[in-house]
Design a protein around this motif. Sequence first.
Motif, PDB file in Angstrom:
ATOM      1  N   GLU A   1      -1.364  10.386 -13.925  1.00 52.45           N
ATOM      2  CA  GLU A   1      -2.178  10.225 -15.185  1.00 52.45           C
ATOM      3  C   GLU A   1      -2.312   8.876 -15.489  1.00 52.45           C
ATOM      4  OE1 GLU A   1       1.975   9.627 -16.074  1.00 52.45           O
ATOM      5  OE2 GLU A   1       1.192  11.211 -14.921  1.00 52.45           O
ATOM      6  N   LYS A   2      -1.769   7.881 -15.324  1.00 47.87           N
ATOM      7  CA  LYS A   2      -1.940   6.687 -15.433  1.00 47.87           C
ATOM      8  C   LYS A   2      -2.919   5.764 -14.608  1.00 47.87           C
ATOM      9  CE  LYS A   2       2.643   6.108 -17.811  1.00 47.87           C
ATOM     10  NZ  LYS A   2       3.922   5.169 -17.896  1.00 47.87           N
ATOM     11  N   ILE A   3      -3.103   6.234 -13.224  1.00 41.95           N
ATOM     12  CA  ILE A   3      -3.721   5.059 -12.161  1.00 41.95           C
ATOM     13  C   ILE A   3      -5.341   5.744 -12.205  1.00 41.95           C
ATOM     14  CG2 ILE A   3      -3.759   4.600  -9.971  1.00 41.95           C
ATOM     15  CD1 ILE A   3      -0.765   4.971  -9.728  1.00 41.95           C
ATOM     16  N   LYS A   4      -6.149   4.903 -12.569  1.00 46.97           N
ATOM     17  CA  LYS A   4      -7.458   5.132 -12.681  1.00 46.97           C
ATOM     18  C   LYS A   4      -8.061   5.125 -11.204  1.00 46.97           C
ATOM     19  CE  LYS A   4      -9.945   3.043 -15.871  1.00 46.97           C
ATOM     20  NZ  LYS A   4     -10.290   4.200 -16.994  1.00 46.97           N
ATOM     21  N   SER A   5      -7.515   4.271 -10.309  1.00 43.43           N
ATOM     22  CA  SER A   5      -8.237   4.274  -9.033  1.00 43.43           C
ATOM     23  C   SER A   5      -6.799   3.743  -8.112  1.00 43.43           C
ATOM     24  CB  SER A   5      -9.343   3.752  -8.868  1.00 43.43           C
ATOM     25  OG  SER A   5      -9.240   2.222  -8.904  1.00 43.43           O
ATOM     26  N   LEU A   6      -7.117   3.881  -6.909  1.00 44.75           N
ATOM     27  CA  LEU A   6      -6.050   3.427  -5.977  1.00 44.75           C
ATOM     28  C   LEU A   6      -6.859   2.922  -4.862  1.00 44.75           C
ATOM     29  CD1 LEU A   6      -2.981   3.342  -5.113  1.00 44.75           C
ATOM     30  CD2 LEU A   6      -3.328   5.632  -4.119  1.00 44.75           C
ATOM     31  N   LEU A   7      -6.474   1.603  -4.602  1.00 48.92           N
ATOM     32  CA  LEU A   7      -7.170   0.610  -3.578  1.00 48.92           C
ATOM     33  C   LEU A   7      -6.077   0.299  -2.518  1.00 48.92           C
ATOM     34  CD1 LEU A   7     -10.000  -1.683  -4.257  1.00 48.92           C
ATOM     35  CD2 LEU A   7      -9.167  -1.703  -2.339  1.00 48.92           C
ATOM     36  N   LEU A   8      -6.364   0.600  -1.216  1.00 54.48           N
ATOM     37  CA  LEU A   8      -5.281   0.245  -0.250  1.00 54.48           C
ATOM     38  C   LEU A   8      -5.840  -0.674   0.743  1.00 54.48           C
ATOM     39  CD1 LEU A   8      -3.867   3.915  -0.151  1.00 54.48           C
ATOM     40  CD2 LEU A   8      -2.983   1.894  -1.318  1.00 54.48           C
ATOM     41  N   LEU A   9      -5.197  -1.573   1.033  1.00 50.51           N
ATOM     42  CA  LEU A   9      -5.445  -2.691   1.904  1.00 50.51           C
ATOM     43  C   LEU A   9      -4.755  -2.390   3.380  1.00 50.51           C
ATOM     44  CD1 LEU A   9      -6.612  -5.849  -0.049  1.00 50.51           C
ATOM     45  CD2 LEU A   9      -7.866  -3.943   0.639  1.00 50.51           C
TER      46      LEU A   9
ATOM     47  N   SER B   1      -3.036  15.665  -2.775  1.00 47.99           N
ATOM     48  CA  SER B   1      -2.649  15.765  -4.228  1.00 47.99           C
ATOM     49  C   SER B   1      -3.119  14.577  -5.055  1.00 47.99           C
ATOM     50  CB  SER B   1      -1.194  16.030  -4.717  1.00 47.99           C
ATOM     51  OG  SER B   1      -0.213  14.795  -4.469  1.00 47.99           O
ATOM     52  N   LEU B   2      -3.527  13.465  -4.483  1.00 45.08           N
ATOM     53  CA  LEU B   2      -4.032  12.435  -5.216  1.00 45.08           C
ATOM     54  C   LEU B   2      -5.246  12.743  -5.766  1.00 45.08           C
ATOM     55  CD1 LEU B   2      -2.998   9.538  -3.005  1.00 45.08           C
ATOM     56  CD2 LEU B   2      -1.754  10.127  -4.978  1.00 45.08           C
ATOM     57  N   GLN B   3      -5.431  12.612  -7.072  1.00 42.58           N
ATOM     58  CA  GLN B   3      -6.723  13.168  -7.687  1.00 42.58           C
ATOM     59  C   GLN B   3      -7.366  11.976  -8.347  1.00 42.58           C
ATOM     60  OE1 GLN B   3      -7.630  16.336  -7.892  1.00 42.58           O
ATOM     61  NE2 GLN B   3      -5.845  16.752  -6.682  1.00 42.58           N
TER      62      GLN B   3
ATOM     63  N   GLY C   1       0.885  -1.310  -0.045  1.00 40.64           N
ATOM     64  CA  GLY C   1      -0.097  -0.073  -0.038  1.00 40.64           C
ATOM     65  C   GLY C   1       0.741   1.256  -0.058  1.00 40.64           C
ATOM     66  N   TRP C   2       1.973   1.401   0.825  1.00 42.16           N
ATOM     67  CA  TRP C   2       3.031   2.418   0.878  1.00 42.16           C
ATOM     68  C   TRP C   2       3.519   2.466  -0.485  1.00 42.16           C
ATOM     69  CZ3 TRP C   2       7.647   3.944  -0.096  1.00 42.16           C
ATOM     70  CH2 TRP C   2       8.286   5.182   0.478  1.00 42.16           C
ATOM     71  N   LEU C   3       3.924   1.505  -1.018  1.00 43.44           N
ATOM     72  CA  LEU C   3       4.497   1.711  -2.438  1.00 43.44           C
ATOM     73  C   LEU C   3       3.731   2.270  -3.391  1.00 43.44           C
ATOM     74  CD1 LEU C   3       6.627  -1.973  -2.267  1.00 43.44           C
ATOM     75  CD2 LEU C   3       7.591   0.361  -2.205  1.00 43.44           C
ATOM     76  N   ALA C   4       2.260   1.581  -3.422  1.00 40.64           N
ATOM     77  CA  ALA C   4       1.385   2.005  -4.353  1.00 40.64           C
ATOM     78  C   ALA C   4       1.243   3.476  -4.355  1.00 40.64           C
ATOM     79  CB  ALA C   4       0.031   1.313  -3.980  1.00 40.64           C
ATOM     80  N   VAL C   5       0.920   4.038  -2.965  1.00 42.39           N
ATOM     81  CA  VAL C   5       0.933   5.529  -3.248  1.00 42.39           C
ATOM     82  C   VAL C   5       2.185   6.272  -3.547  1.00 42.39           C
ATOM     83  CG1 VAL C   5       0.606   7.419  -1.364  1.00 42.39           C
ATOM     84  CG2 VAL C   5      -0.832   5.374  -1.084  1.00 42.39           C
ATOM     85  N   ASN C   6       3.192   5.682  -3.225  1.00 41.25           N
ATOM     86  CA  ASN C   6       4.517   6.296  -3.695  1.00 41.25           C
ATOM     87  C   ASN C   6       4.425   6.300  -5.113  1.00 41.25           C
ATOM     88  OD1 ASN C   6       7.218   7.330  -2.870  1.00 41.25           O
ATOM     89  ND2 ASN C   6       8.175   5.772  -4.057  1.00 41.25           N
ATOM     90  N   LEU C   7       4.138   5.155  -5.642  1.00 42.56           N
ATOM     91  CA  LEU C   7       4.210   4.980  -7.094  1.00 42.56           C
ATOM     92  C   LEU C   7       2.998   6.006  -7.786  1.00 42.56           C
ATOM     93  CD1 LEU C   7       5.013   3.452  -9.634  1.00 42.56           C
ATOM     94  CD2 LEU C   7       3.346   1.602  -9.333  1.00 42.56           C
ATOM     95  N   ALA C   8       2.108   6.231  -7.055  1.00 47.51           N
ATOM     96  CA  ALA C   8       0.686   6.828  -7.710  1.00 47.51           C
ATOM     97  C   ALA C   8       1.033   8.404  -7.572  1.00 47.51           C
ATOM     98  CB  ALA C   8      -0.507   6.659  -6.673  1.00 47.51           C
ATOM     99  N   LEU C   9       1.925   8.761  -6.537  1.00 44.90           N
ATOM    100  CA  LEU C   9       2.220  10.222  -6.530  1.00 44.90           C
ATOM    101  C   LEU C   9       3.306  10.500  -7.931  1.00 44.90           C
ATOM    102  CD1 LEU C   9       2.933  10.549  -2.594  1.00 44.90           C
ATOM    103  CD2 LEU C   9       1.507  11.798  -4.071  1.00 44.90           C
ATOM    104  N   HIS C  10       3.958   9.618  -8.444  1.00 43.83           N
ATOM    105  CA  HIS C  10       4.625   9.804  -9.632  1.00 43.83           C
ATOM    106  C   HIS C  10       4.189   9.402 -10.934  1.00 43.83           C
ATOM    107  CE1 HIS C  10       7.966   9.397  -6.325  1.00 43.83           C
ATOM    108  NE2 HIS C  10       8.468  10.265  -6.955  1.00 43.83           N
ATOM    109  N   ASN C  11       2.818   9.105 -10.734  1.00 44.45           N
ATOM    110  CA  ASN C  11       2.028   8.466 -12.055  1.00 44.45           C
ATOM    111  C   ASN C  11       0.640   8.807 -12.063  1.00 44.45           C
ATOM    112  OD1 ASN C  11       4.385   6.707 -13.575  1.00 44.45           O
ATOM    113  ND2 ASN C  11       4.602   6.281 -11.375  1.00 44.45           N
TER     114      ASN C  11
END
Length: 288
Positions: A142-150, A228-230, A130-140
């Motif tokens: 425009e690519k990530i349609k949605s973010l789901l964290l368990l 900042s996560l949109q 989940g932490w890695l997903a947020v870190n990746l999302a902050l840099h990408n």
Amino acid sequence: MPDYITNASTLDATYFKAYDETLNLWNIPFEELYIPTTYGIAHVIVSGPKNEEPIVLLHGMNASSTMWYPNIESLSKNHRVFAIDFILEPGKSYLFNDIENVEEVTDWYEEVLYVLELESFHLIGASRGGWLAVNLALHNQEKIKSLLLLSPAQTFIWIRPSLDLFKNIVTLLSSKDKQIDQSLESMSTDVENISDTYLKQYKIGLERKSENKFVTSMKPFSNEELKSLQMPVLVLIGDDDMINEKRTIEIARLLPKGKGEVIPNAGHFLSIDQAKLVNEKMVTFLNQ
């Protein structure tokens, strides 16, 4: 299939056999990809209809992609799913060039996603994933349609002191088996519900050399970063979660498109403890 799989050492061969036995729990068709990258070989398990929207899965610490065995059938029904084994932990990915910092971890994931030609996808991460997903999302973004964290670890809040955490510290003086048993009891509300096949693989994996680095770099993200996560964000935690508390959900709901829920009768391993309910929550969110 690369040489490190076909000509594995005794311990690695035992682990890969246990890994494959856990994959038998998936009960759906899948294929395994071995992708050359700058830092090593990325192992990716792919399932689901080819023309459906993609989902990328990032597993929890030391868990490998096989941890998704209670969830993969539901996620793969109407999506193309890519489960990536983290290159610094037990799994079938293989490190041959050292990764020096978290930025290079992000570079590695981005390289894998580039080879997979994933220009737009949903991203699901569990615990450290989940932490890695947020870190990746902050840099990408425009690519990530949605973010789901368990139950994301160290993502919204610091891990809180608790009796379970204290017990884990105390058992560091005990045998390795006792340490593992205590860790599992603190992470799950029903350890007996975890597949024996998966537990066998998990325990063998802990005996292998692991580059478990950057744990100290996993600090909660700032409110500014999180806000900042949109993309739509859903955070799920267990009501008996050693890693998170209700404040995690409160922070998640402050995100522009953030939602959060507490799953009853579940610990940190909520995707196993309450697989049916978590699967329903995830699929509903993805379809929306």
